[in-house]
Design a protein around this motif. Structure first.
Motif, mmCIF file in Angstrom:
data_model
loop_
_atom_site.group_PDB
_atom_site.id
_atom_site.type_symbol
_atom_site.label_atom_id
_atom_site.label_comp_id
_atom_site.label_asym_id
_atom_site.label_seq_id
_atom_site.Cartn_x
_atom_site.Cartn_y
_atom_site.Cartn_z
ATOM 1 N N PHE A 1 53.236 30.410 45.612
ATOM 2 C CA PHE A 1 51.973 30.820 44.992
ATOM 3 C C PHE A 1 51.567 32.203 45.493
ATOM 4 N N LEU A 2 51.575 32.382 46.801
ATOM 5 C CA LEU A 2 51.266 33.699 47.363
ATOM 6 C C LEU A 2 52.589 34.350 47.756
ATOM 7 N N VAL A 3 52.852 35.497 47.160
ATOM 8 C CA VAL A 3 54.166 36.113 47.369
ATOM 9 C C VAL A 3 54.025 37.592 47.705
ATOM 10 N N ASN A 4 55.100 38.128 48.252
ATOM 11 C CA ASN A 4 55.213 39.559 48.472
ATOM 12 C C ASN A 4 55.565 40.224 47.147
ATOM 13 N N ALA B 1 51.122 44.492 53.433
ATOM 14 C CA ALA B 1 51.369 43.154 53.964
ATOM 15 C C ALA B 1 50.661 42.101 53.122
ATOM 16 N N ILE B 2 49.867 42.570 52.177
ATOM 17 C CA ILE B 2 49.054 41.635 51.398
ATOM 18 C C ILE B 2 49.923 40.879 50.398
ATOM 19 N N ARG B 3 49.769 39.563 50.383
ATOM 20 C CA ARG B 3 50.487 38.755 49.398
ATOM 21 C C ARG B 3 49.586 38.524 48.178
ATOM 22 N N VAL B 4 50.195 38.284 47.052
ATOM 23 C CA VAL B 4 49.400 38.109 45.835
ATOM 24 C C VAL B 4 49.691 36.764 45.180
ATOM 25 N N GLY B 5 48.715 36.289 44.426
ATOM 26 C CA GLY B 5 48.870 35.047 43.684
ATOM 27 C C GLY B 5 48.141 35.168 42.357
ATOM 28 N N PHE B 6 48.479 34.301 41.405
ATOM 29 C CA PHE B 6 47.911 34.411 40.067
ATOM 30 C C PHE B 6 47.431 33.060 39.555
ATOM 31 N N VAL B 7 46.253 33.098 38.935
ATOM 32 C CA VAL B 7 45.699 31.896 38.324
ATOM 33 C C VAL B 7 45.107 32.318 36.990
ATOM 34 N N THR B 8 45.296 31.532 35.963
ATOM 35 C CA THR B 8 44.530 31.743 34.738
ATOM 36 C C THR B 8 43.724 30.469 34.510
ATOM 37 N N TYR B 9 42.681 30.592 33.719
ATOM 38 C CA TYR B 9 41.852 29.407 33.533
ATOM 39 C C TYR B 9 41.032 29.489 32.263
ATOM 40 N N ASN B 10 40.678 28.326 31.736
ATOM 41 C CA ASN B 10 39.606 28.210 30.757
ATOM 42 C C ASN B 10 38.807 26.984 31.198
ATOM 43 N N LYS B 11 39.076 25.838 30.546
ATOM 44 C CA LYS B 11 38.434 24.618 31.017
ATOM 45 C C LYS B 11 39.247 23.982 32.140
ATOM 46 N N GLU C 1 46.496 29.454 55.254
ATOM 47 C CA GLU C 1 45.898 29.805 56.537
ATOM 48 C C GLU C 1 45.679 31.311 56.674
ATOM 49 N N CYS C 2 45.075 31.909 55.660
ATOM 50 C CA CYS C 2 44.786 33.334 55.762
ATOM 51 C C CYS C 2 43.454 33.628 55.085
ATOM 52 N N SER C 3 42.980 34.842 55.311
ATOM 53 C CA SER C 3 41.788 35.286 54.605
ATOM 54 C C SER C 3 42.261 36.037 53.364
ATOM 55 N N GLY C 4 41.317 36.512 52.561
ATOM 56 C CA GLY C 4 41.757 37.238 51.378
ATOM 57 C C GLY C 4 40.639 37.438 50.389
ATOM 58 N N LYS C 5 41.039 37.913 49.225
ATOM 59 C CA LYS C 5 40.050 38.260 48.219
ATOM 60 C C LYS C 5 40.454 37.656 46.886
ATOM 61 N N LEU C 6 39.467 37.134 46.169
ATOM 62 C CA LEU C 6 39.715 36.645 44.820
ATOM 63 C C LEU C 6 39.191 37.693 43.851
ATOM 64 N N PHE C 7 40.007 38.070 42.899
ATOM 65 C CA PHE C 7 39.556 38.955 41.827
ATOM 66 C C PHE C 7 39.398 38.073 40.595
ATOM 67 N N ILE C 8 38.155 37.783 40.243
ATOM 68 C CA ILE C 8 37.920 36.872 39.133
ATOM 69 C C ILE C 8 37.460 37.657 37.915
ATOM 70 N N PRO D 1 48.498 38.043 57.479
ATOM 71 C CA PRO D 1 47.986 39.076 56.580
ATOM 72 C C PRO D 1 47.205 38.439 55.442
ATOM 73 N N PRO D 2 46.184 39.123 54.956
ATOM 74 C CA PRO D 2 45.364 38.556 53.889
ATOM 75 C C PRO D 2 46.117 38.475 52.558
ATOM 76 N N ALA D 3 45.487 37.799 51.606
ATOM 77 C CA ALA D 3 46.108 37.643 50.289
ATOM 78 C C ALA D 3 45.104 38.024 49.212
ATOM 79 N N PHE D 4 45.619 38.519 48.096
ATOM 80 C CA PHE D 4 44.788 38.798 46.919
ATOM 81 C C PHE D 4 45.163 37.795 45.836
ATOM 82 N N ILE D 5 44.166 37.151 45.267
ATOM 83 C CA ILE D 5 44.463 36.219 44.177
ATOM 84 C C ILE D 5 43.751 36.693 42.919
#
Lengths: 692, 787
Positions: free
Chosen positions: B281-284, B238-248, B328-335, B195-199
């Motif tokens: 990182f990618l969780v239900n 079925a989509i798993r999610v993950g979270f990233v924050t960033y600056n530099k 090993e999945c496809s997915g979408k990044l929400f930036i 199943p794909p993942a959303f990050i």
């Protein structure tokens, strides 16, 4: 008059110094003829109950050419923490005192049980640290994580690839350490980075953090080794301390459970089907990664030493862990090297606890950043030193051109040392034969050791010794009588080991004691390990390493030392062998049968019970003081562990001299090694032939 | 002043065209003529109702116009005819279009282990146009005429008409649109996908934190995560999610369910990005609910005092890509990104905005990415099925043309909120975010369009990547994304067999199922040009022409592009005049019935911000719109280029929308309130003489001067007028794929300039022609071509 033996012992007790020759041959020519060089074993921080330290730190002017000591004549600006040197007017800063630093570098590619045990040991260790000590945590597996320790809520760590070597500058940039430093102001506590925090402030956090540590989560496919980034982890640890606390006492403590398998410093690839380099590979120059890895660790070790920090290596695994490549990290920095089968053994747990042991005065038995300065009277020059030190490259009139060990200097840096750390220092008599020393002349040596005490104070210990000169031709008997054969054996052995390390040839070993030859034959890991300890232990311990001690317990009399010989293995004896690294208790055949029959539990055979107990008690006593904790083996006749004993004893009876079979006088050993008897015969023959 | 453009220029009343040259008239006529009956797709070559007409579709063998619309439903048999007419042959395809609830979703067909039945030669999928022969043992391909054995498990007898007996039981034989369940052969590495993942990747630099954006996103995600797309019958996504924050630097979060607290892992080695963790990182969402909630609570606090103003961008995408690779999945990044990425890192950009380049040969560089780095990154993303959606919150130039490259090539969407303020923009942003997260989406998609012999697909427009000339690859494809495909002749077509299109889309559903969606469409072919002109669809034509022109600006000066557009239209119309219209005087402009709005719409395209920017339009706006239009469907381009202008004061009681009026200032009365929408913005225009009562009712203030032009929503007031207007606004918002920004414009206020820009029948301030002038110009061009 006391005997020389007493003299030697008294001197050692007082000065921590033992010379190979206690009366010195008065000319270069004669000294050369003595074969065994004039040298001494120095234990700089030998514990002495009666030694009063001066209760302030010697503060030196920071101008390299001045180095005057802070005195009442100097102007002091207490607010700005500055003082001006009254000789050269240099303004000196008195920075805040930095506490001791302990940086744990923890391998997470361990079995669950091992990791659990290690976590518990580490958690426990927090209570043993001085309350104001700074502590840091780096974990590694496929990646390397540097943990922030003071965060509330979300725990935070910086993650690095395990395959990419980074320069110190890059590491500091990436950890955000290169921001302009906040100027030290009055009343403001010492600013420490998030990664190194006072243990009293964060022990709860760190205990939790350690508790939550998981095994390296990256999957390891069948037939592969886990990816272990030891090289990068150490590099980051070194870089972190280099950028934050250079020249102050810090211990990097590496806990690893296997060989580095990726990145700089890798010792073996991750394919299980390719085994780790063997002694054979190394001889044939077939060890693929060895040179590169060794170079990596040497660079790190040298940087660490230059920063005045030290690296301990605690390697616990059944397989090899790559100590051969990493040894320099501990050797050059004065760190400990401890090897075991698992972190879940008392061997590791107790050894690790012992690192934080306190001396009789309640102070840690560790000191940092020492420099040893040796000064000699002019008839002597310094040839070199062997021990956990690096050269400070101090040239001077008393430095000999002939190097023995680390030479060409009169000063050495010992990044970490404890009261038993012992250096071998080699001298050269330079007095010319035609310039006799007057009768009763004395030569003198002064050892000046500056170090950071575990209380973070700076201290200096000065030991000055003097010995008589004697003319080898007229007073040979004096010189002979003052020969310290134990010291000489250890000094020679150190020299042998040093050469074996640096020259790597079996030729060098040939002239050494049979036991030392052994050192070269064991597994590479182990040999590095043995050599490491041999190069720093004091005389007694070193002697045990050279010649293990064997005690016999029987109903025939009180316990007695017996010959380390197969003939000593008798059915009605219990043997206790101490090889420094191992304590073996061996029950003879009959004793073992009695024990199986359970005689010790019968009240009428209480004396048997006592007999069984006696070696156990003695072994406990040794176990309690020895560092590192020796491997404790309890075995009996025919037991599989009996090999530990059989491999050490002198094979006077082997399967080769068949006539001994069936005799009751001992146990035959299956070996092709020559017995001491044969060896001695051979030596005599050689001695005679070379004399003629 | 002119009352009507037609009288002046076309004095011949016998030309019936000119009376109907009003867009409103055309739309209204189509509505009343075709809106009442369902559109039944059984007949070949039927022109569907206009996109502005509400109608139901009954699938009887051809794909619904919601999925495919063509520029013409009767195409020339020969390439010569096509060239002569200059009418582009194109289809606008929206493979995953949302259907109204009354219409049935495509059925899912399972042909078993051997996969869908296909033609042996051209690999076309089984469809209603395949001809079964030899008693049903073989079938002849409708595209390439090759005969293929019917696999035994698929065999069925034929009835007396030659139809299979199971014709009505099998969607692939009776319907225009359906889906096949794909077998493992259709999967990457011959492995069924996970199943794909959303990050979710949130910029936490100073600007983002200070504007309240970070807090807003975190708050919203807490509830939004419960609405991830799921397959109809599934209880949870079925989509798993993950979270990233960033600056530099980048911060990854371990939100494994077993943790008491989330863990943050900082990666500062942005030059060589990697994912520092796998597990956790990618969780239900349900399993890690408390840890995620704790994380979203803490993120705004953790960065509350940040002083970091610089950001990186490419490493963020790389991080998401690596994470999907590792999982090993496809997915979408929400930036969620706020500034030009100037921190030292790969893909670092510099400010190269230069308005002086407008109207020069170098103007095209403003639309081109400033580095090819992102093109390469996009390629990697497509290979992994990593779609990138970009929410931008710029306070200055941030180079949309470059930042958008990956988004564009991976089938993602860009949303831009200039000078974002929580108070005024949060509704719009949150609605967009909600819709973007929840909407139907497929991953790791490949689309191929097969055609019957004689024509073939030659050119493609839209948000995708192509590594060869036939396969349109999209890391992600959502229900709003449209691909325009152009066809060219490579042989003759016949009137008898007509022309067929089959669009096959292979994709991974949100539950990780690999599927093929098939759309079939049959078109007529003609030997008479008149048949072509009778069956054209101007809205679709404009969609094609706009996309063609918007791509042209990447390579040619804008003026060249504009001239080419005008020229092509003139040729189309001249060809009609020459070949189809009855002879009449040259002074008369004669337009084909289906194309009578072509000039007015074309003028709107020419006047659009991309092709003729006004002074207030930023470089980023133009790049943004250029990319946006490229993925638009026909309805969206229609309203975007010719906005809908509704008078609000009339028939307050009626439930339906008021009738639209033409986009011209002369249609506005000073005493009325009007609403104008173009799919991106809603303007509420208030005349200076509007009755106080109306103002009071709508804005809750007592006079015109007290109306604040700062409002981003209409105040909620309990009176019929307020309710009516708000319900109109809501109705419009629901129709659009993006939440429109509401802007209050007071007549004679400075904002009115902006509003007037959308009155597209008038002469524009940036030099765009009025409808009448353009018609004149067009006429002149046609006359020149004819003489």
């Amino acid at each position: 008059m006391a005997t020389y033996l007493e003299f030697i012992q008294q001197n050692e007790e007082r000065d921590g110094v033992r010379f190979s020759w206690n009366v010195w041959p008065s000319s270069r020519l004669e000294a050369t003829r003595m074969v065994v060089p004039l040298a001494c074993l120095l234990t700089p921080l030998k514990e002495r109950l009666d030694l009063p330290p001066v209760q302030y730190e010697p503060v030196l002017c920071s101008r390299p050419t001045c180095k005057a000591v802070l005195s009442p004549l100097c102007q002091v600006d207490y607010r700005a923490k500055l003082w001006a040197c009254n000789f050269c007017f240099q303004r000196n800063q008195r920075g805040p005192q930095t506490p001791l630093i302990f940086l744990y570098v923890v391998d997470t590619c361990l079995e669950e049980e091992d990791l659990q045990a290690l976590k518990e040991s580490l958690q426990m260790s927090l209570s043993l640290l001085p309350a104001d000590a700074l502590v840091g945590l780096i974990t590694f597996g496929r990646m390397v994580q540097v943990h922030e320790l003071s965060c509330e809520g979300i725990s935070k760590s910086y993650v690095f690839r395990g395959t990419k070597d980074l320069t110190a500058k890059q590491i500091q940039d990436m950890l955000g350490l290169s921001r302009p430093a906040v100027p030290i102001q009055q009343g403001r506590p010492l600013q420490t980075p998030e990664f190194l925090q006072p243990v009293h402030k964060i022990d709860m956090n760190l205990t939790d953090l350690l508790g939550e540590l998981q095994r390296d989560p990256w999957p390891v496919t069948q037939g592969k080794r886990p990816l272990r980034s030891t090289g990068v982890a150490l590099s980051i640890a070194v870089g972190l301390l280099e950028g934050t606390f250079p020249n102050t006492g810090a211990r990097i403590m590496l806990f690893t459970g296997g060989p580095p398998t990726q990145g700089p410093g890798m010792v073996v690839g991750d394919e299980l089907k390719t085994p780790i380099r063997s002694w054979h590979d190394i001889e044939k120059d077939n060890a693929r990664f060895m040179k590169k890895a060794t170079k990596h660790y040497e660079t790190l070790a040298n940087r660490t030493a230059a920063n005045g920090h030290c690296i301990d290596i605690y390697a616990c695994a059944l397989d090899q862990t790559g100590l051969l490549e990493m040894k320099c990290c501990a050797n050059l920095t004065g760190g400990h090297m401890v090897m075991g089968d698992s972190f879940n053994t008392s061997l590791f747990k107790q050894t690790f606890q012992r690192v934080f042991n306190k001396g009789f005065n309640g102070e840690f038995r560790m000191a940092f950043g020492a420099s040893l300065d040796v000064k000699t009277s002019r008839e002597l020059k310094i040839a070199g030193a062997i021990g956990p030190c690096i050269s400070l490259n101090a040239k001077g009139p008393c430095v000999s051109e002939n190097e023995l060990g680390i030479g060409g200097t009169s000063q050495w840096k010992i990044c970490s040392l404890d009261p038993s750390t012992t250096l071998a220092i080699y001298f050269e008599v330079v007095n010319q034969h035609n310039a006799p020393i007057p009768q009763g002349g004395r030569g003198a040596v002064q050892f000046v050791t500056q170090y950071q005490h575990s209380s973070t104070q700076k201290r200096i210990r000065v030991t000055t010794i003097a010995r008589n000169w004697a003319d080898a031709q007229s007073q040979l008997q004096h010189i002979e009588a003052a020969f310290d054969q134990e010291a000489a054996a250890v000094l020679m052995a150190r020299l042998g080991v040093y050469r074996a390390e640096s020259e790597e040839g079996p030729d060098v070993l040939r002239w050494l004691d049979r036991q030392l030859i052994r050192l070269g034959r064991t597994l590479r890991n182990e040999s590095s390990y043995y050599r490491h300890h041999f190069a720093r232990q004091d005389l007694t311990q070193s002697l045990i390493m050279i010649q293990p001690i064997l005690y016999a317990y029987s109903f025939h009399g009180p316990p007695e030392p017996v010959l380390l010989d197969s003939s000593s293995i008798l059915p009605d004896r219990i043997l206790l062998m101490d090889t420094f690294f191992q304590i073996v208790i061996y029950l003879g055949e009959t004793i073992a049968q009695w024990q199986k029959a359970g005689y010790q539990d019968m009240p009428e055979y209480e004396n048997f019970k006592h007999l069984l107990q006696a070696p156990l008690d003695d072994a406990q006593e040794i176990l309690q003081t020895r560092f590192p904790m020796p491997r404790y083996i309890h075995t009996e006749h025919g037991g599989s562990q009996a090999r530990f004993l059989l491999s050490k004893v002198n094979p006077s009876q082997t399967h080769n001299n068949l006539y001994a079979w069936g005799q009751e006088s001992g146990a035959p050993i299956l070996t092709d090694d020559v017995s001491l008897q044969v060896f001695m015969d051979h030596l005599k023959k050689l001695a005679v032939s070379s004399a003629s | 002043p002119l009352t009507s453009p037609l009288k002046l220029h076309y004095p011949h009343p016998q030309n019936s065209n000119h009376k109907l040259l009003s867009t409103i008239q055309v739309i209204e006529d189509d509505r009343s003529n075709r809106g009442s009956e369902p559109f039944v797709t059984g007949v070949r070559g039927q022109v569907p109702p206009l996109v502005t007409t509400n109608f139901l579709v009954k699938d009887q063998g051809n794909a619904s116009p919601r999925y495919i619309r063509c520029t013409s439903y009767n195409i020339p048999c020969t390439s010569d005819m096509a060239k002569q007419s200059q009418v582009p042959l194109a289809a606008v395809i929206k493979p995953l279009a949302t259907l109204p609830p009354e219409e049935t979703l495509p059925y899912l067909v399972d042909h078993g282990e051997s996969g869908p039945v296909r033609c042996n030669r051209c690999k076309a999928y089984m469809c209603p146009f395949m001809q079964f022969i030899e008693g049903g043992r073989r079938f002849q391909c409708c595209f390439c005429s090759c005969v293929t054995e019917v696999p035994p498990h698929y065999f069925q007898h034929l009835d007396h008409t030659g139809k299979r007996v199971d014709f009505y039981d099998r969607p692939e034989l009776s319907l225009g649109s359906y889906e096949f369940l794909a077998t493992v052969d259709y999967c990457k590495n011959n492995k069924f996908p996970s199943p794909p993942a959303f990050i979710f990747m949130i910029d936490v630099s100073y600007n983002a934190v200070k504007s309240g954006l970070v807090r807003l996103i975190c708050e919203e995600l807490k509830s939004l995560l419960d609405y991830l797309p799921r397959e109809g019958n599934m209880e949870e996504s079925a989509i798993r999610v993950g979270f990233v924050t960033y600056n530099k630097v980048l911060h990854f979060y371990n939100v494994k369910s077993s943790l008491a607290q989330p863990q943050m892992m900082v990666v500062s080695d942005v030059a060589d990005m990697f994912v520092p963790l796998l597990d956790g990182f990618l969780v239900n969402v349900n399993e890690s609910r408390t840890v995620i909630a704790s994380l979203l609570d803490q993120i705004p606090e953790m960065f509350a005092d940040t002083r970091e103003t610089e950001t990186v961008f490419a490493p963020v995408i790389q991080a998401g890509l690596e994470a999907l690779k590792a999982a090993e999945c496809s997915g979408k990044l929400f930036i969620f990104h706020t500034s030009l990425p100037i921190a030292e890192a790969p893909g670092k950009l510099k400010n190269r905005d230069d308005k002086k380049l407008i109207n020069t040969d170098k103007e095209k560089t403003l639309f081109q990415p400033q580095t090819s780095f992102y093109n390469n990154l996009a390629k990697d993303c497509v290979a992994q099925g990593c779609c990138v959606d970009l929410f931008l919150f710029p306070n200055q130039y941030l180079d949309v043309a470059t930042l958008g490259v990956v988004t564009y090539q991976t089938g993602g969407s860009i949303y831009k909120y200039a000078y974002f303020q929580v108070r005024t923009d949060q509704d719009r942003f949150l609605n967009d975010l909600r819709r973007d997260v929840q909407k139907e989406v497929g991953f790791d998609a490949v689309m191929r369009v097969r055609t019957s012999t004689g024509i073939r697909a030659t050119d493609f427009f839209g948000a995708f990547y192509m590594s060869n000339t036939t396969d349109v690859e999209m890391a992600g494809l959502d229900c709003d994304k449209t691909i325009t495909v152009e066809f060219k002749h490579d042989d003759k077509l016949s009137e008898d067999s007509g022309a067929l299109l089959q669009c096959a889309l292979l994709y991974t559903s949100c539950a990780g199922q690999r599927r093929l969606r098939i759309h079939n469409l049959s078109l007529n072919c003609c030997t008479q040009l008149a048949d072509l002109y009778r069956n054209c669809e101007t809205d679709t034509l404009i969609n094609y022409l706009a996309k063609y022109a918007y791509r042209g600006v990447l390579n040619s000066p804008v003026k060249t592009v504009r001239d080419a557009l005008i020229n092509q239209c003139a040729q189309i119309l001249a060809c009609y005049r020459k070949n189809c219209a009855s002879p009449s005087s040259a002074g008369q402009l004669i337009l084909p019935e289906c194309m009578k709005l072509l000039p007015v719409y074309l003028n709107c395209v020419l006047k659009s911000d991309v092709l003729q920017p006004g002074p207030e339009v930023t470089t980023d706006d133009r790049a943004y719109i250029r990319q946006l239009v490229t993925s638009m469907d026909v309805a969206e381009t229609n309203v975007f280029f010719y906005p809908r202008l509704l008078p609000l004061v009339t028939d307050v009681d009626s439930d339906s929308l008021p009738a639209a009026i033409r986009n011209s200032e002369e249609r506005l009365s000073k005493g009325d309130i009007y609403l104008l929408e173009n799919g991106l913005n809603i303007f509420v225009w208030v005349g200076v003489n509007v009755q106080q009562g109306l103002i009071q009712n709508l804005f809750g203030v007592s006079s015109f001067s007290q109306i604040s032009s700062d409002l981003s929503t209409l105040p909620v007031l309990e009176n019929p007028f307020s309710k009516k207007v708000r319900s109109i606004v809501d109705m419009l918002q629901v129709q659009r794929s993006r939440y429109m920004k509401l802007i209050i414009v007071k007549q004679e206020d400075k904002l009115e300039m902006l509003f007037k820009h959308f009155l597209v029948e008038d002469k524009s301030l940036s030099g765009g022609a009025s409808y009448v002038d353009f018609l004149c110009h067009m006429h002149k061009e046609i006359r020149q071509l004819l003489s």
